[in-house]
Design a protein around this motif. Structure first.
Motif, PDB file in Angstrom:
ATOM      1  N   SER A  20       2.156 -39.897 -21.156  1.00 20.00           N
ATOM      2  CA  SER A  20       1.140 -40.035 -20.103  1.00 20.00           C
ATOM      3  C   SER A  20       0.274 -41.259 -20.349  1.00 20.00           C
ATOM      4  O   SER A  20      -0.182 -41.901 -19.405  1.00 20.00           O
ATOM      5  CB  SER A  20       0.285 -38.788 -20.000  1.00 20.00           C
ATOM      6  N   SER A  21       0.030 -41.595 -21.598  1.00 15.03           N
ATOM      7  CA  SER A  21      -0.828 -42.747 -21.875  1.00 15.03           C
ATOM      8  C   SER A  21      -0.143 -44.048 -21.473  1.00 15.03           C
ATOM      9  O   SER A  21      -0.794 -45.074 -21.341  1.00 15.03           O
ATOM     10  CB  SER A  21      -1.236 -42.785 -23.340  1.00 15.03           C
ATOM     11  N   PHE A  22       1.137 -44.001 -21.286  1.00 16.13           N
ATOM     12  CA  PHE A  22       1.835 -45.165 -20.753  1.00 16.13           C
ATOM     13  C   PHE A  22       1.924 -45.078 -19.222  1.00 16.13           C
ATOM     14  O   PHE A  22       1.664 -46.044 -18.511  1.00 16.13           O
ATOM     15  CB  PHE A  22       3.246 -45.257 -21.356  1.00 16.13           C
ATOM     16  N   PHE A  79       0.212 -47.692 -16.268  1.00 18.69           N
ATOM     17  CA  PHE A  79       1.305 -48.363 -15.564  1.00 18.69           C
ATOM     18  C   PHE A  79       1.225 -48.077 -14.065  1.00 18.69           C
ATOM     19  O   PHE A  79       1.382 -48.974 -13.234  1.00 18.69           O
ATOM     20  CB  PHE A  79       2.657 -47.887 -16.131  1.00 18.69           C
ATOM     21  N   SER A 117      -5.369 -45.678 -24.166  1.00 20.54           N
ATOM     22  CA  SER A 117      -4.813 -45.674 -22.811  1.00 20.54           C
ATOM     23  C   SER A 117      -5.936 -45.628 -21.776  1.00 20.54           C
ATOM     24  O   SER A 117      -5.886 -46.332 -20.760  1.00 20.54           O
ATOM     25  CB  SER A 117      -3.895 -44.461 -22.652  1.00 20.54           C
ATOM     26  N   SER A 142      -6.631 -48.311 -18.857  1.00 21.37           N
ATOM     27  CA  SER A 142      -6.666 -47.872 -17.448  1.00 21.37           C
ATOM     28  C   SER A 142      -7.997 -48.219 -16.800  1.00 21.37           C
ATOM     29  O   SER A 142      -8.041 -48.672 -15.652  1.00 21.37           O
ATOM     30  CB  SER A 142      -6.463 -46.354 -17.354  1.00 21.37           C
ATOM     31  N   VAL A 183      -4.313 -42.478 -29.112  1.00 21.06           N
ATOM     32  CA  VAL A 183      -3.400 -42.870 -28.021  1.00 21.06           C
ATOM     33  C   VAL A 183      -4.086 -42.671 -26.662  1.00 21.06           C
ATOM     34  O   VAL A 183      -4.065 -43.552 -25.799  1.00 21.06           O
ATOM     35  CB  VAL A 183      -2.089 -42.042 -28.116  1.00 21.06           C
ATOM     36  N   LEU A 186       1.726 -39.538 -25.574  1.00 17.65           N
ATOM     37  CA  LEU A 186       2.461 -40.821 -25.644  1.00 17.65           C
ATOM     38  C   LEU A 186       2.981 -41.213 -24.268  1.00 17.65           C
ATOM     39  O   LEU A 186       2.826 -42.353 -23.835  1.00 17.65           O
ATOM     40  CB  LEU A 186       3.643 -40.689 -26.597  1.00 17.65           C
TER      41      LEU A 186
END
Lengths: 294, 226
Positions: free
Chosen positions: B132-134, B138, B213, B217, B209, B130
């Protein structure tokens, strides 16, 4: 003639700047110089060829390979020296080479070592301790060590001392002797191009002004000097850029023979154009300081 | 792909050793002080999920070397995939190290039976995924400065939440409600019975997730002009 690089209708739009449908071809085994004033789009062209900037449209072929479809294979054939060499400052030179080397099947470790020796690059020195010129040399050593077929160089000579600059140009001339390697390099130092370039491509404000052989440019283009009264309505269209003074004018013409024929016996001086003069007049054009039309 | 992983190792080996030293100290302290396996798990995942991908993905930004990596004969998709792979490997090893340390030390208050279960491992993976996938997309989009601003803003928001809680007491407070919702979600996750359905759902959520992500990315990285 087999081409090392084919650029077709290459377009990149930035806010406030557009590289407008550039096309040129670099045959295999030749050196092409990319010239133009600051902001002309030279670096953008090189970055587009490397795919580090995404194009809006157009096509790039490296040794016959499509730059997007066959990206990996095409890039394996390219050696690059960027304006600001993007190296990991914390690594030593040998470490930097060991990071890059596995990506190239043709990497020659012995050649890299000998190039470092030749360029006075100490392998134990950290990359962030290198001067700009030394970093350029490292980039060049890396580009040469994997036997690139196309070498792209963005302002490679700008940070170099005159001795190494000359050596570099001689090396570039030597490189293409195998008939396999080609070089595209951008520069402001036009005397470098006169020494080594076979082709010259000139950009201004994102537009391609010309792409031709050096001999064609130096043979056909001319600097014309004369009294103000020579600059008639009939003659002006022959000139690309005109610099006027109360005592006369100096102009750039792209058709030396036509100018010679029209101005014969009227006291005009017609000289062979140097590349810096070509860039000067092309850069001045449409900026209000000169007159004339293309 | 392997070349990129090797490159990540060569470029990060010193940082890995530094992080190992810092994390070891932190884990030892946590294992000594914390007796709740759930609190240990959440703090461990927070450390891993925030610090690890931030370091791997932010490095190109720090050294301004993205142009070098993207000029090498490798596709951008592969570069992004390698970032996920190396972050995943590092976080996985970090989690394993933290969990083992917490259970193997003589002075630990956490028992092996409580923490080394399929459920706790899956929950750990889900939590780090959760985070790292953000963090990864980012950082790709906003760079190292962007992620630092985001993390500092998060801390400032926490301060604001505390001040608001003091001022408003138990009255309506949107920040408090958001934090309570996160807390409730975590509590549900941690205290849920380890049924096969729940575990399968967790595994599916981890894959979903990370997959989502990665796609974000990849799209962001493909659009980047260097």
């Amino acid at each position: 003639m087999e081409s090392a690089l084919e650029v077709r209708n290459l377009r990149k739009e930035y806010p406030g700047f557009t590289l407008q449908d550039i096309s040129f071809t670099l045959p295999r085994g030749y050196i092409m110089g990319l010239i133009g004033p600051n902001g002309a789009g030279k670096t953008t062209v090189i970055k587009l060829i490397l795919n580090i900037v995404r194009r809006n449209s157009g096509e790039v072929r490296v040794c016959g390979l499509d730059g997007l479809v066959d990206e990996t294979e095409a890039k394996a054939r390219i050696g690059f020296v960027l304006d600001e060499p993007p190296f990991y400052g914390c690594l030593r030179l040998a470490g930097m080479a060991s990071v890059v080397a596995p990506f190239y099947k043709t990497w020659d470790r012995a050649l890299f070592r000998s190039l470092c020796h030749e360029f006075d690059l100490p392998p134990r020195k950290r990359v962030n301790a290198l001067s700009r010129g030394m970093a350029m040399k490292l980039a060049l050593a890396i580009a040469l060590a994997h036997g690139a077929e196309l070498i792209l160089m963005d302002e490679p000579t700008s940070g170099l001392d005159p001795v190494f600059r000359r050596e570099l140009l001689e090396r570039l001339s030597g490189l293409i002797q195998d008939g396999r390697t080609s070089v595209l390099f951008s520069t402001h130092i036009t005397s470098d191009l006169e020494r080594v370039a076979d082709f010259i491509t000139c950009l201004r404000d994102g537009e391609l002004l010309f792409s031709a052989t050096r001999d064609e440019i130096l043979e056909n283009w001319a600097i014309v000097k004369g009294a103000p009264e020579l600059l008639t309505e009939e003659v002006q269209p022959l000139f690309i850029g005109i610099s006027r003074s109360p005592y006369g004018f100096t102009a750039l013409a792209s058709n030396k023979e036509e100018v010679r024929r029209r101005l014969a016996g009227r006291g005009a001086v017609i000289e062979r154009a140097r590349l810096d003069e070509v860039v000067f007049f092309l850069g001045q054009k449409d900026r209000g300081t000169t007159g004339g039309r293309r | 792909m392997l070349k990129l992983l090797r490159m990540e190792y060569l470029l990060n080996r010193r940082q890995i050793l530094i992080m190992l030293a810092i994390f070891s100290g932190y884990f030892l302290f946590m294992a000594y002080r914390i007796d709740s396996p759930r609190v240990f798990l959440v703090t461990l995942c927070l450390m891993m999920g925030l610090a690890v991908p931030f370091g791997f993905v932010g490095r190109e930004d720090k050294f301004k070397t993205a142009a070098l990596v993207c000029s090498l004969p490798v596709r951008r998709t592969t570069i992004v995939l390698a970032k996920y792979a190396v972050s995943g490997i590092a976080m996985g090893l970090g989690l394993a190290y933290g969990l083992l340390l917490a259970t193997a030390l003589p002075f630990t208050k956490i028992s092996v039976a409580e923490i080394l279960t399929v459920k706790s491992v899956l929950i750990s993976l889900f939590l780090v995924s959760l985070l790292s996938s953000f963090i990864i997309p980012f950082t790709i989009r906003f760079g190292l400065a962007g992620i630092i601003i985001f993390l500092v803003s998060g801390q400032l928001l926490g301060v604001v939440a505390l001040i608001l809680a003091q001022l408003l007491g138990r009255g309506p407070n949107p920040l408090r409600s958001a934090i309570t919702a996160v807390e409730k979600g975590l509590r549900t996750l941690l205290y849920h019975e380890a049924t096969p359905g729940f575990l399968a759902l967790l595994a599916a959520a981890i894959i979903a997730v990370n997959g989502l992500s990665f796609l974000v990315s990849r799209a962001l990285y493909a659009r980047r002009d260097l």
